[in-house]
Design a protein around this motif. Structure first.
Motif, PDB file in Angstrom:
ATOM      1  N   HIS A 164      22.338   1.142  -4.545  1.00 55.01           N
ATOM      2  CA  HIS A 164      21.960   2.269  -5.560  1.00 55.01           C
ATOM      3  C   HIS A 164      21.044   3.374  -4.827  1.00 55.01           C
ATOM      4  CE1 HIS A 164      19.658   3.884  -9.184  1.00 55.01           C
ATOM      5  NE2 HIS A 164      20.641   3.355  -9.690  1.00 55.01           N
ATOM      6  N   HIS A 165      21.137   4.554  -5.452  1.00 55.93           N
ATOM      7  CA  HIS A 165      20.107   5.548  -4.977  1.00 55.93           C
ATOM      8  C   HIS A 165      18.671   5.193  -4.772  1.00 55.93           C
ATOM      9  CE1 HIS A 165      23.369   8.742  -6.194  1.00 55.93           C
ATOM     10  NE2 HIS A 165      23.698   8.080  -5.225  1.00 55.93           N
ATOM     11  N   SER A 166      18.184   4.247  -5.476  1.00 52.52           N
ATOM     12  CA  SER A 166      16.727   3.898  -5.452  1.00 52.52           C
ATOM     13  C   SER A 166      16.495   3.201  -4.304  1.00 52.52           C
ATOM     14  CB  SER A 166      16.584   2.853  -6.633  1.00 52.52           C
ATOM     15  OG  SER A 166      16.605   3.999  -7.724  1.00 52.52           O
ATOM     16  N   ASN A 167      17.638   2.476  -3.571  1.00 51.47           N
ATOM     17  CA  ASN A 167      17.536   1.761  -2.355  1.00 51.47           C
ATOM     18  C   ASN A 167      17.832   2.406  -1.193  1.00 51.47           C
ATOM     19  OD1 ASN A 167      16.242  -0.640  -1.107  1.00 51.47           O
ATOM     20  ND2 ASN A 167      17.991  -1.593  -1.081  1.00 51.47           N
ATOM     21  N   PRO A 203      14.169   6.317  -0.913  1.00 46.32           N
ATOM     22  CA  PRO A 203      12.920   6.103  -0.643  1.00 46.32           C
ATOM     23  C   PRO A 203      12.966   5.663   0.897  1.00 46.32           C
ATOM     24  CG  PRO A 203      13.258   4.729  -2.627  1.00 46.32           C
ATOM     25  CD  PRO A 203      14.708   5.400  -2.313  1.00 46.32           C
ATOM     26  N   TRP A 204      13.848   5.083   1.494  1.00 41.63           N
ATOM     27  CA  TRP A 204      13.899   4.712   2.885  1.00 41.63           C
ATOM     28  C   TRP A 204      14.115   6.368   3.845  1.00 41.63           C
ATOM     29  CZ3 TRP A 204      11.523   0.773   3.008  1.00 41.63           C
ATOM     30  CH2 TRP A 204      11.571  -0.269   1.917  1.00 41.63           C
ATOM     31  N   GLN A 205      15.088   7.108   3.191  1.00 44.74           N
ATOM     32  CA  GLN A 205      15.297   8.396   3.725  1.00 44.74           C
ATOM     33  C   GLN A 205      14.103   9.144   3.945  1.00 44.74           C
ATOM     34  OE1 GLN A 205      18.674   9.755   1.241  1.00 44.74           O
ATOM     35  NE2 GLN A 205      20.062   9.523   2.839  1.00 44.74           N
ATOM     36  N   LEU A 206      13.280   8.920   2.859  1.00 43.68           N
ATOM     37  CA  LEU A 206      12.077   9.834   2.768  1.00 43.68           C
ATOM     38  C   LEU A 206      11.098   9.278   4.036  1.00 43.68           C
ATOM     39  CD1 LEU A 206      11.327  10.106  -0.999  1.00 43.68           C
ATOM     40  CD2 LEU A 206      11.805  12.028   0.379  1.00 43.68           C
ATOM     41  N   VAL A 207      10.761   7.957   3.851  1.00 44.45           N
ATOM     42  CA  VAL A 207       9.748   7.288   4.973  1.00 44.45           C
ATOM     43  C   VAL A 207      10.681   7.534   6.153  1.00 44.45           C
ATOM     44  CG1 VAL A 207      10.611   4.828   4.854  1.00 44.45           C
ATOM     45  CG2 VAL A 207       8.440   5.648   5.146  1.00 44.45           C
ATOM     46  N   CYS A 208      11.740   7.568   6.473  1.00 40.49           N
ATOM     47  CA  CYS A 208      12.375   7.948   7.935  1.00 40.49           C
ATOM     48  C   CYS A 208      11.981   9.257   8.194  1.00 40.49           C
ATOM     49  CB  CYS A 208      13.966   7.746   7.956  1.00 40.49           C
ATOM     50  SG  CYS A 208      14.281   5.972   7.917  1.00 40.49           S
ATOM     51  N   GLU A 209      12.197  10.247   7.316  1.00 42.03           N
ATOM     52  CA  GLU A 209      11.700  11.763   7.547  1.00 42.03           C
ATOM     53  C   GLU A 209      10.440  11.766   7.916  1.00 42.03           C
ATOM     54  OE1 GLU A 209      12.669  14.263   4.201  1.00 42.03           O
ATOM     55  OE2 GLU A 209      14.962  13.774   4.326  1.00 42.03           O
ATOM     56  N   GLN A 210       9.497  10.918   7.165  1.00 42.19           N
ATOM     57  CA  GLN A 210       7.913  11.058   7.430  1.00 42.19           C
ATOM     58  C   GLN A 210       7.447  10.373   8.973  1.00 42.19           C
ATOM     59  OE1 GLN A 210       7.215   8.882   3.985  1.00 42.19           O
ATOM     60  NE2 GLN A 210       6.809  10.741   2.787  1.00 42.19           N
ATOM     61  N   THR A 211       8.502   9.544   9.437  1.00 44.01           N
ATOM     62  CA  THR A 211       7.978   8.631  10.383  1.00 44.01           C
ATOM     63  C   THR A 211       8.865   8.780  11.793  1.00 44.01           C
ATOM     64  OG1 THR A 211       9.252   6.855   9.885  1.00 44.01           O
ATOM     65  CG2 THR A 211       7.072   6.853   9.221  1.00 44.01           C
ATOM     66  N   GLY A 212      10.104   9.382  11.634  1.00 41.54           N
ATOM     67  CA  GLY A 212      10.967   9.547  12.557  1.00 41.54           C
ATOM     68  C   GLY A 212      11.804   8.277  12.871  1.00 41.54           C
ATOM     69  N   ALA A 213      11.707   7.383  12.070  1.00 46.97           N
ATOM     70  CA  ALA A 213      12.381   5.980  11.996  1.00 46.97           C
ATOM     71  C   ALA A 213      13.959   6.408  11.443  1.00 46.97           C
ATOM     72  CB  ALA A 213      11.830   5.112  10.934  1.00 46.97           C
ATOM     73  N   LEU A 214      15.011   5.419  11.850  1.00 46.43           N
ATOM     74  CA  LEU A 214      16.111   5.638  11.495  1.00 46.43           C
ATOM     75  C   LEU A 214      16.765   4.627  10.451  1.00 46.43           C
ATOM     76  CD1 LEU A 214      17.259   6.010  15.175  1.00 46.43           C
ATOM     77  CD2 LEU A 214      16.963   7.980  13.486  1.00 46.43           C
ATOM     78  N   ALA A 250      30.820   5.583 -17.100  1.00 44.88           N
ATOM     79  CA  ALA A 250      31.525   6.335 -16.012  1.00 44.88           C
ATOM     80  C   ALA A 250      30.791   7.132 -15.381  1.00 44.88           C
ATOM     81  CB  ALA A 250      32.752   6.981 -16.830  1.00 44.88           C
ATOM     82  N   GLY A 251      31.107   7.180 -14.141  1.00 42.27           N
ATOM     83  CA  GLY A 251      30.442   8.099 -13.182  1.00 42.27           C
ATOM     84  C   GLY A 251      30.328   7.652 -11.677  1.00 42.27           C
ATOM     85  N   HIS A 252      29.387   7.818 -10.965  1.00 47.56           N
ATOM     86  CA  HIS A 252      29.003   7.509  -9.668  1.00 47.56           C
ATOM     87  C   HIS A 252      28.101   6.283  -9.739  1.00 47.56           C
ATOM     88  CE1 HIS A 252      25.551   9.734  -9.632  1.00 47.56           C
ATOM     89  NE2 HIS A 252      26.026  10.850  -9.738  1.00 47.56           N
ATOM     90  N   HIS A 253      27.612   5.922 -10.787  1.00 50.36           N
ATOM     91  CA  HIS A 253      26.528   4.877 -11.001  1.00 50.36           C
ATOM     92  C   HIS A 253      25.414   5.071  -9.941  1.00 50.36           C
ATOM     93  CE1 HIS A 253      29.995   3.425 -13.568  1.00 50.36           C
ATOM     94  NE2 HIS A 253      30.688   3.443 -12.568  1.00 50.36           N
ATOM     95  N   CYS A 254      24.970   6.222  -9.727  1.00 54.27           N
ATOM     96  CA  CYS A 254      24.023   6.426  -8.724  1.00 54.27           C
ATOM     97  C   CYS A 254      24.231   5.692  -7.415  1.00 54.27           C
ATOM     98  CB  CYS A 254      22.431   5.902  -9.305  1.00 54.27           C
ATOM     99  SG  CYS A 254      22.154   6.682 -10.825  1.00 54.27           S
TER     100      CYS A 254
END
Ligand code: C6P
Length: 419
Positions: free
Chosen positions: A136-139, A142-153, A373-377
């Motif tokens: 889900h986008h919720s998982n 948050p990891w993309q944000l922390v990757c941007e902040q730290t240079g992690a992948l 119906a949709g992409h279900h996040c």
């Protein structure tokens, strides 16, 4: 009753009386567009039993005040009820201590808390966070944000054609740079129940902690965080027959102790001066500001209710609904079920050739039936599946095989109208 339904009703555990349980949910007793409501959008949010509604009502009528602050009677009563709710959550997921239960707004906030407070201080450029293709986008975010902040992948474990994780790829992706594994216990789109115990064991063998997104698992299965040995477990009250705006982050005490506060403010402090602030003990260190008091109390009431009904009985009933729905939906011409994992929870996504899922949801709503119906996040997953969207029926303890029959009839009407 169809033959399939008759067969199923014979095999239902006698103690589990779904018709009696339905009467505990006042919202179910209504007509939508002239038809009895059939609520099959439980994956998005489930309905509330009277016990929860009454607990919230009682709190605001009799025992409401701010918690942990006043010495007056109402504050003491509210604090007691709030902390009792924490104890109920602890028991429900078998956490070792109540200080390991952090009240948050929901799964999303719980995961953000771990990303910012556990991962961010530890991550170096080139470190890796391992998630999966079915998140889900919720998982993810948050990891993309922390990757941007730290240079992690961010690394992603792919799925196979059945909608199961490719465990051989997981084993390959887990490496010396992996600092955390974060995955969903049950997929909100595919219904797949992931082999989390095996995944956790492999991560722990390399000293890597694991966060489980339990948003979809918590209403369907007995969760024992100690038996799973997960490091973090996140879930939302509103999918567990409780209120929205309240959720839980479980974390192992040893990890939570070492993590800095996530939000600053009242309640999370021990002393404050302009020079230096010291922080409160667990769990309060992570509960800045006035919490959702009535929400926590309502969640506690939901847990009491579920304990009375029995999670094992609920899981058995829902597995019967899943089997029934899988067979019944397969009779609809041109319908394809998305997600054929060997272990599934009662979540069934599907598409009908030539019909947009949004049109399916709109037409069945005209028959009183709520599906999503949709992409279900979960946009990356939907893209991986090569679909624009899916329709999804997700079942709860109060759903019946007759409701599934009604869904199938409405889907036939939709298909005939639109193809
Ligand atoms: N999924 C669904 O219809 P919140 O919004 O924080 O309570 O839960 C977020 C969330 C996180 N993980 C998973 C696996 C989820 O399914 C959800 C919520 C809903 O599928 C709403 S998008």
């Amino acid at each position: 009753m169809s033959p399939l339904a008759e067969n199923m009703s014979r095999t239902q555990p006698s103690a589990f009386d779904v018709e009696r349980l339905r009467r505990d949910f006042p919202i179910l007793d209504q007509q939508v567009h002239g038809h009895p409501l059939i609520y099959l959008d439980n994956g998005a949010s489930s309905q509330k039993p009277l016990a929860v509604i009454e607990a919230i009502d009682h709190c605001y009528r009799h025992d409401y005040a701010n918690v942990h602050r006043g010495v007056h009677t109402l504050s003491e009563r509210a604090t007691l009820a709030f902390e009792q709710a924490r104890g109920k959550v602890q028991g429900f997921i078998n956490a070792a201590g109540s200080e390991e239960i952090i009240f948050v707004r929901g799964t999303t906030e719980a995961i953000n808390l771990v990303a910012q407070s556990y991962a961010r201080p530890r991550l170096q450029p080139g470190d890796e966070i391992l998630i999966t293709e079915m998140e889900h986008h919720s998982n993810i975010v948050p990891w993309q944000l922390v990757c941007e902040q730290t240079g992690a992948l961010l690394r992603v474990v792919p799925i196979n054609e059945l909608g199961e994780l490719r465990l051989e790829r997981y084993a390959e992706l887990l490496n010396a740079r992996t600092k955390l594994v974060a995955l969903t216990h049950i997929s909100n789109v595919l219904g797949t129940v992931n082999p989390v115990r095996e995944i956790i064991d492999q991560a722990h063998a390399r000293g890597v902690p694991v966060l489980l997104d339990g948003a979809q698992a918590i209403p369907h299965a007995l969760i024992d965080v100690q038996a799973l040995d997960c490091d973090f477990y996140a879930f939302s009250g509103h999918k567990l027959y409780g209120p929205s705006g309240i959720g839980v982050l479980y974390g192992k005490r040893a990890l939570l102790e070492k993590m800095p506060p996530y939000h600053g403010g009242g309640e999370m402090i021990r002393t404050v001066s302009f020079e230096k602030t010291t922080y409160n003990d667990l769990p309060y260190k992570f509960e800045a500001g006035t919490p959702h008091i009535a929400g926590a109390i309502g969640l506690g009431a939901a847990i009491d209710y579920l304990n009375r009904v029995g999670m094992t009985a609920i899981a058995a009933h829902e597995q019967q609904l899943l089997t029934y729905a899988t067979e019944a939906l397969s009779t609809v011409k041109d319908l394809r079920i998305i997600g054929q994992a060997r272990h599934k929870a009662s979540i069934v996504s599907f598409v009908i050739a030539g019909v947009h899922p949004h049109d399916i949801a709109t037409i069945v709503d005209q028959h009183g039936i709520a599906v999503r119906a949709g992409h279900h996040c979960a946009m990356p997953l939907i893209k991986r599946l090569g679909l624009p969207a899916t329709a999804r029926a997700s079942f709860a303890l109060y759903n019946t095989t007759e409701e599934i029959d009604r869904l199938v009839q409405a889907l036939e009407i939709a298909r005939k109208m639109l193809t």
